[in-house]
Design a protein around this motif. Sequence first.
Motif, PDB file in Angstrom:
ATOM      1  N   LEU A 220       5.724  26.213  59.677  1.00  0.00           N
ATOM      2  CA  LEU A 220       5.515  25.421  58.458  1.00  0.00           C
ATOM      3  C   LEU A 220       6.588  25.713  57.420  1.00  0.00           C
ATOM      4  CD1 LEU A 220       1.646  25.747  58.177  1.00  0.00           C
ATOM      5  CD2 LEU A 220       2.936  23.655  58.712  1.00  0.00           C
ATOM      6  N   ALA A 221       6.954  26.982  57.266  1.00  0.00           N
ATOM      7  CA  ALA A 221       8.006  27.336  56.306  1.00  0.00           C
ATOM      8  C   ALA A 221       9.335  26.707  56.718  1.00  0.00           C
ATOM      9  CB  ALA A 221       8.133  28.854  56.199  1.00  0.00           C
TER      10      ALA A 221
ATOM     11  N   MET B 246       9.841  24.030  58.553  1.00  0.00           N
ATOM     12  CA  MET B 246       9.781  22.578  58.378  1.00  0.00           C
ATOM     13  C   MET B 246       9.906  22.198  56.903  1.00  0.00           C
ATOM     14  SD  MET B 246       6.852  21.631  61.192  1.00  0.00           S
ATOM     15  CE  MET B 246       7.003  19.843  61.146  1.00  0.00           C
ATOM     16  N   ALA B 247       9.254  22.958  56.033  1.00  0.00           N
ATOM     17  CA  ALA B 247       9.328  22.677  54.596  1.00  0.00           C
ATOM     18  C   ALA B 247      10.747  22.873  54.077  1.00  0.00           C
ATOM     19  CB  ALA B 247       8.351  23.575  53.835  1.00  0.00           C
ATOM     20  N   ILE B 248      11.393  23.944  54.509  1.00  0.00           N
ATOM     21  CA  ILE B 248      12.768  24.214  54.084  1.00  0.00           C
ATOM     22  C   ILE B 248      13.700  23.112  54.575  1.00  0.00           C
ATOM     23  CG2 ILE B 248      14.735  25.768  54.424  1.00  0.00           C
ATOM     24  CD1 ILE B 248      12.605  28.076  54.478  1.00  0.00           C
ATOM     25  N   ALA B 249      13.597  22.752  55.841  1.00  0.00           N
ATOM     26  CA  ALA B 249      14.493  21.749  56.426  1.00  0.00           C
ATOM     27  C   ALA B 249      14.310  20.370  55.804  1.00  0.00           C
ATOM     28  CB  ALA B 249      14.278  21.673  57.937  1.00  0.00           C
ATOM     29  N   SER B 250      13.079  20.028  55.471  1.00  0.00           N
ATOM     30  CA  SER B 250      12.798  18.682  54.963  1.00  0.00           C
ATOM     31  C   SER B 250      12.849  18.590  53.444  1.00  0.00           C
ATOM     32  CB  SER B 250      11.415  18.224  55.429  1.00  0.00           C
ATOM     33  OG  SER B 250      10.400  19.005  54.799  1.00  0.00           O
ATOM     34  N   GLY B 251      12.737  19.735  52.774  1.00  0.00           N
ATOM     35  CA  GLY B 251      12.637  19.719  51.316  1.00  0.00           C
ATOM     36  C   GLY B 251      11.305  19.160  50.845  1.00  0.00           C
ATOM     37  N   CYS B 252      10.325  19.192  51.728  1.00  0.00           N
ATOM     38  CA  CYS B 252       9.005  18.625  51.432  1.00  0.00           C
ATOM     39  C   CYS B 252       7.942  19.698  51.607  1.00  0.00           C
ATOM     40  CB  CYS B 252       8.738  17.455  52.384  1.00  0.00           C
ATOM     41  SG  CYS B 252       7.166  16.634  52.124  1.00  0.00           S
ATOM     42  N   GLY B 253       7.102  19.863  50.613  1.00  0.00           N
ATOM     43  CA  GLY B 253       6.042  20.854  50.679  1.00  0.00           C
ATOM     44  C   GLY B 253       4.852  20.364  51.474  1.00  0.00           C
ATOM     45  N   ALA B 254       3.811  21.169  51.481  1.00  0.00           N
ATOM     46  CA  ALA B 254       2.589  20.815  52.205  1.00  0.00           C
ATOM     47  C   ALA B 254       1.422  21.616  51.649  1.00  0.00           C
ATOM     48  CB  ALA B 254       2.747  21.093  53.702  1.00  0.00           C
ATOM     49  N   ARG B 255       0.233  21.062  51.826  1.00  0.00           N
ATOM     50  CA  ARG B 255      -1.028  21.742  51.489  1.00  0.00           C
ATOM     51  C   ARG B 255      -1.816  21.833  52.786  1.00  0.00           C
ATOM     52  NH1 ARG B 255      -2.458  21.710  45.936  1.00  0.00           N
ATOM     53  NH2 ARG B 255      -4.629  21.869  46.563  1.00  0.00           N
ATOM     54  N   ILE B 256      -1.962  23.051  53.281  1.00  0.00           N
ATOM     55  CA  ILE B 256      -2.583  23.297  54.575  1.00  0.00           C
ATOM     56  C   ILE B 256      -3.851  24.119  54.369  1.00  0.00           C
ATOM     57  CG2 ILE B 256      -2.252  24.354  56.846  1.00  0.00           C
ATOM     58  CD1 ILE B 256      -0.309  21.996  56.233  1.00  0.00           C
ATOM     59  N   THR B 257      -4.914  23.753  55.059  1.00  0.00           N
ATOM     60  CA  THR B 257      -6.152  24.522  55.022  1.00  0.00           C
ATOM     61  C   THR B 257      -6.520  24.900  56.443  1.00  0.00           C
ATOM     62  OG1 THR B 257      -6.904  23.316  53.070  1.00  0.00           O
ATOM     63  CG2 THR B 257      -8.575  24.505  54.332  1.00  0.00           C
ATOM     64  N   LEU B 258      -6.647  26.196  56.671  1.00  0.00           N
ATOM     65  CA  LEU B 258      -7.062  26.688  57.977  1.00  0.00           C
ATOM     66  C   LEU B 258      -8.496  27.167  57.869  1.00  0.00           C
ATOM     67  CD1 LEU B 258      -3.887  28.654  59.083  1.00  0.00           C
ATOM     68  CD2 LEU B 258      -4.548  26.320  59.636  1.00  0.00           C
ATOM     69  N   ILE B 259      -9.387  26.499  58.559  1.00  0.00           N
ATOM     70  CA  ILE B 259     -10.812  26.797  58.506  1.00  0.00           C
ATOM     71  C   ILE B 259     -11.172  27.736  59.655  1.00  0.00           C
ATOM     72  CG2 ILE B 259     -13.118  25.767  58.676  1.00  0.00           C
ATOM     73  CD1 ILE B 259     -11.836  23.196  57.528  1.00  0.00           C
TER      74      ILE B 259
ATOM     75  N   GLU C 295      -6.150  18.165  62.475  1.00  0.00           N
ATOM     76  CA  GLU C 295      -5.457  17.934  61.210  1.00  0.00           C
ATOM     77  C   GLU C 295      -5.511  19.214  60.381  1.00  0.00           C
ATOM     78  OE1 GLU C 295      -5.868  15.168  57.263  1.00  0.00           O
ATOM     79  OE2 GLU C 295      -6.339  14.266  59.201  1.00  0.00           O
ATOM     80  N   LEU C 296      -4.352  19.602  59.840  1.00  0.00           N
ATOM     81  CA  LEU C 296      -4.267  20.837  59.065  1.00  0.00           C
ATOM     82  C   LEU C 296      -4.126  20.585  57.571  1.00  0.00           C
ATOM     83  CD1 LEU C 296      -1.823  22.870  61.320  1.00  0.00           C
ATOM     84  CD2 LEU C 296      -4.321  22.980  61.265  1.00  0.00           C
ATOM     85  N   GLY C 297      -3.587  19.432  57.191  1.00  0.00           N
ATOM     86  CA  GLY C 297      -3.374  19.192  55.767  1.00  0.00           C
ATOM     87  C   GLY C 297      -2.483  17.999  55.519  1.00  0.00           C
ATOM     88  N   ARG C 298      -1.832  18.043  54.363  1.00  0.00           N
ATOM     89  CA  ARG C 298      -1.001  16.931  53.913  1.00  0.00           C
ATOM     90  C   ARG C 298       0.367  17.449  53.477  1.00  0.00           C
ATOM     91  NH1 ARG C 298      -4.546  14.074  55.743  1.00  0.00           N
ATOM     92  NH2 ARG C 298      -6.133  12.937  54.622  1.00  0.00           N
ATOM     93  N   THR C 299       1.368  16.619  53.662  1.00  0.00           N
ATOM     94  CA  THR C 299       2.707  16.956  53.195  1.00  0.00           C
ATOM     95  C   THR C 299       2.950  16.331  51.834  1.00  0.00           C
ATOM     96  OG1 THR C 299       3.661  15.037  54.324  1.00  0.00           O
ATOM     97  CG2 THR C 299       3.655  17.134  55.527  1.00  0.00           C
ATOM     98  N   GLY C 300       3.916  16.910  51.122  1.00  0.00           N
ATOM     99  CA  GLY C 300       4.309  16.365  49.831  1.00  0.00           C
ATOM    100  C   GLY C 300       4.433  17.467  48.796  1.00  0.00           C
ATOM    101  N   GLY C 301       5.172  17.154  47.749  1.00  0.00           N
ATOM    102  CA  GLY C 301       5.326  18.094  46.653  1.00  0.00           C
ATOM    103  C   GLY C 301       6.426  19.102  46.881  1.00  0.00           C
ATOM    104  N   ASP C 302       6.488  20.062  45.976  1.00  0.00           N
ATOM    105  CA  ASP C 302       7.554  21.060  46.017  1.00  0.00           C
ATOM    106  C   ASP C 302       7.020  22.467  46.274  1.00  0.00           C
ATOM    107  OD1 ASP C 302       6.295  21.533  43.632  1.00  0.00           O
ATOM    108  OD2 ASP C 302       8.113  21.526  42.422  1.00  0.00           O
ATOM    109  N   ARG C 303       5.834  22.561  46.899  1.00  0.00           N
ATOM    110  CA  ARG C 303       5.221  23.853  47.189  1.00  0.00           C
ATOM    111  C   ARG C 303       4.687  23.860  48.619  1.00  0.00           C
ATOM    112  NH1 ARG C 303       4.732  26.358  42.469  1.00  0.00           N
ATOM    113  NH2 ARG C 303       3.418  28.023  43.262  1.00  0.00           N
ATOM    114  N   LEU C 304       4.669  25.029  49.206  1.00  0.00           N
ATOM    115  CA  LEU C 304       3.982  25.236  50.477  1.00  0.00           C
ATOM    116  C   LEU C 304       2.747  26.057  50.158  1.00  0.00           C
ATOM    117  CD1 LEU C 304       3.790  24.942  53.526  1.00  0.00           C
ATOM    118  CD2 LEU C 304       5.197  27.003  53.742  1.00  0.00           C
TER     119      LEU C 304
END
Length: 132
Positions: free
Chosen positions: A37-38, A40-53, A96-105
């Motif tokens: 995830l880190a 992918m976020a670095i390469a794309s410049g796109c953050g994500a909100r992930i929840t692991l249950i 499904e783990l979460g959503r992409t977007g924003g400037d934070r992981l």
Amino acid sequence: LDMQAAARVIRLLPGLVAARIVHAAHDLSVGGLGVALARMAIASGCGARITLIGVDDRPTSALFGERPGRVVVAVAADRRDALSVQAAVAGVPVRELGRTGGDRLRLDLGVALIDLELSRLVRAYETPLAPD
């Protein structure tokens, strides 16, 4: 290691890419989900909100467990159903783990929360290690 399950994942991915169902994919065999995830976020410049249950008792295992045959993919919202159908046909479970977007992981593990600015991840990634 379930070699047959891993082979199903490997056979599935090229078709998903060719059909433009997935935007990005990263295997979890080196560093696990957290590292993938880190990266992918670095390469794309796109953050994500992930929840692991359900990882309350083993959050580090959930984030950094290295097991071949697992892949995290990024899929547009309007292509989720297509991914589910193709994966079901191939006999590959999806979650499904979460959503992409924003400037934070942001990784919510229930017992722990990791919430980092992408700029901080990029700096850490680009900083060379000091020699011994």
